[in-house]
Design an enzyme around this catalytic site. Structure first.
Site, PDB file in Angstrom:
ATOM      1  N   ASP A  61     -18.888  -1.281 -23.013  1.00 41.99           N
ATOM      2  CA  ASP A  61     -18.115  -2.428 -22.531  1.00 41.99           C
ATOM      3  C   ASP A  61     -17.784  -3.375 -23.680  1.00 41.99           C
ATOM      4  O   ASP A  61     -18.437  -3.379 -24.726  1.00 41.99           O
ATOM      5  CB  ASP A  61     -18.853  -3.172 -21.421  1.00 41.99           C
ATOM      6  CG  ASP A  61     -20.129  -3.841 -21.900  1.00 41.99           C
ATOM      7  OD1 ASP A  61     -20.930  -3.169 -22.581  1.00 41.99           O
ATOM      8  OD2 ASP A  61     -20.334  -5.043 -21.616  1.00 41.99           O
ATOM      9  N   GLU A  84     -23.332  -4.722 -21.438  1.00 48.88           N
ATOM     10  CA  GLU A  84     -24.106  -5.420 -22.469  1.00 48.88           C
ATOM     11  C   GLU A  84     -23.562  -6.819 -22.712  1.00 48.88           C
ATOM     12  O   GLU A  84     -24.321  -7.742 -23.021  1.00 48.88           O
ATOM     13  CB  GLU A  84     -24.092  -4.613 -23.772  1.00 48.88           C
ATOM     14  CG  GLU A  84     -25.090  -5.081 -24.822  1.00 48.88           C
ATOM     15  CD  GLU A  84     -24.589  -6.215 -25.706  1.00 48.88           C
ATOM     16  OE1 GLU A  84     -25.414  -6.864 -26.379  1.00 48.88           O
ATOM     17  OE2 GLU A  84     -23.362  -6.463 -25.736  1.00 48.88           O
TER      18      GLU A  84
END
EC number: 3.5.1.130
Length: 346
Positions: A70, A122
């Site tokens: 991400d 994250e």
């Protein structure tokens, strides 16, 4: 050696441009599913997708290369100029992730079993790393892939507390109001605010404030969010109690929390990364970071853990994210040398 380097750089260019073209802000990681299916087939690495977070796990073994797929929001059209690749996530952390994937591929070709993960979320609440800790994976060693300038080994991160505060008051006409929730709470914010100064001092920073519905009526409700950061030697409960004492008439809720992490500089991963860099005539530095990473979460699995990756960390989350193919190659080489040493000693 030169032929191997050119092969790695060519494969890195192909894979990174492909992955950068896929927009994967936090909670949208499924957009990369076809990419990881292709990697699994091409590199003969078993693929597992964690069901709750949509994190991607490739390969098998007791050594994990852990990065994240991400990114922060904001798509940047990927491009390459003179072996410099631009795009959202080029630095944080698709560049390190591609280095890890290539390293895992080459290591597995040598018979060295290693797993690599493209974890989810994250940049938000690390639900991917949290889900990984709940699975029955038994990792002896973990290298976390984050941009660390290709020279730095991160052995310490601060922790974070994400705190919501809800306050209420009696609304009044603004022309004759005797009190004002915005003014009252603003004074308290100033009193509790701790500016980020240095690593060892905690910070308490307001990041969101919302109140009011009408031009001429004082607000009945106010929402406030604090981002609290603290080092391992700071007392978490003291920070929370300080905020509670200041906002006694308000409701407080911890919406997310990440513990600080500090690992021994003598743990096997730190030592193997250090030697891997020295073998390339690169002077390693042991550093600590003011933010957080998935290392804060993954420390629950093993104490043999550290963070290392290619990419200029000053470019994280900016619109100028870029990474060179030489940086990625150094990342691949460092991961491989470190894991070969860990494998031999296992």
């Amino acid at each position: 050696m030169q032929q191997e380097k050119e092969l790695v750089k060519q494969k890195a260019k192909e894979l990174l441009l492909d992955l950068l073209s896929i927009y994967t802000p936090s909670k949208n990681e499924t957009n990369a599913t076809k990419f990881f299916e292709k990697i699994s087939n091409e590199f003969n690495l078993k693929l597992e997708i964690l069901p709750d977070s949509n994190s991607f796990i490739l390969g098998e073994g007791e050594i994990l290369l852990a990065s994240h797929v991400d990114t922060v929001p904001g798509y940047i059209e990927p491009k390459i100029e003179n072996e410099v690749i631009y795009g959202r996530g080029a630095v944080d952390a698709k560049g390190p992730l591609i280095s890890m994937i290539i390293a895992a591929w080459l290591l597995n070709e040598k018979g060295i079993k290693v797993m690599v993960s493209g974890l989810a979320d994250e940049e938000s609440t690390s639900i991917g790393a949290k889900e990984l800790t709940l699975k029955n994976f038994n990792f002896k060693h973990i290298i976390v892939g984050e941009p660390s300038n290709g020279t730095d080994i991160v052995v310490e991160y601060r922790g974070s507390i994400q705190l919501d505060i809800m306050c209420e008051s009696t609304p009044e006409h603004s022309s004759s109001a005797k009190s004002n929730l915005i003014v009252d709470i603003s004074k308290k914010i100033i009193e509790v605010y701790k500016q980020p100064e240095n690593y060892d001092k905690p910070s308490i920073v307001p990041t969101i404030i919302r109140a009011g519905e009408s031009y001429n009526v004082t607000p009945a409700k106010l929402y406030l969010h604090f981002d609290v950061r603290y080092a391992i030697n700071n007392k978490r409960d003291d920070l929370i109690n300080e905020i509670k004492d200041k906002f006694q008439e308000c409701g407080l809720k911890i919406v997310d929390e990440t513990p600080p992490v500090k690992v021994s500089i003598n743990n096997p991963v730190v030592k193997s990364l250090t030697r891997a860099l020295l073998k390339q005539n690169i002077k390693p530095r042991l550093v600590r970071k003011a933010g957080t990473s998935d290392m804060n979460i993954l420390q629950k699995i093993t104490t043999s853990i550290a963070t290392y990756g290619p990419g200029n960390s000053m470019l994280e989350h900016t619109n100028q994210e870029k990474i060179t193919l030489d940086e990625i190659y150094i990342g691949v080489k460092t991961y491989m040398l470190a894991i070969e040493e860990l494998w031999q000693k296992s």
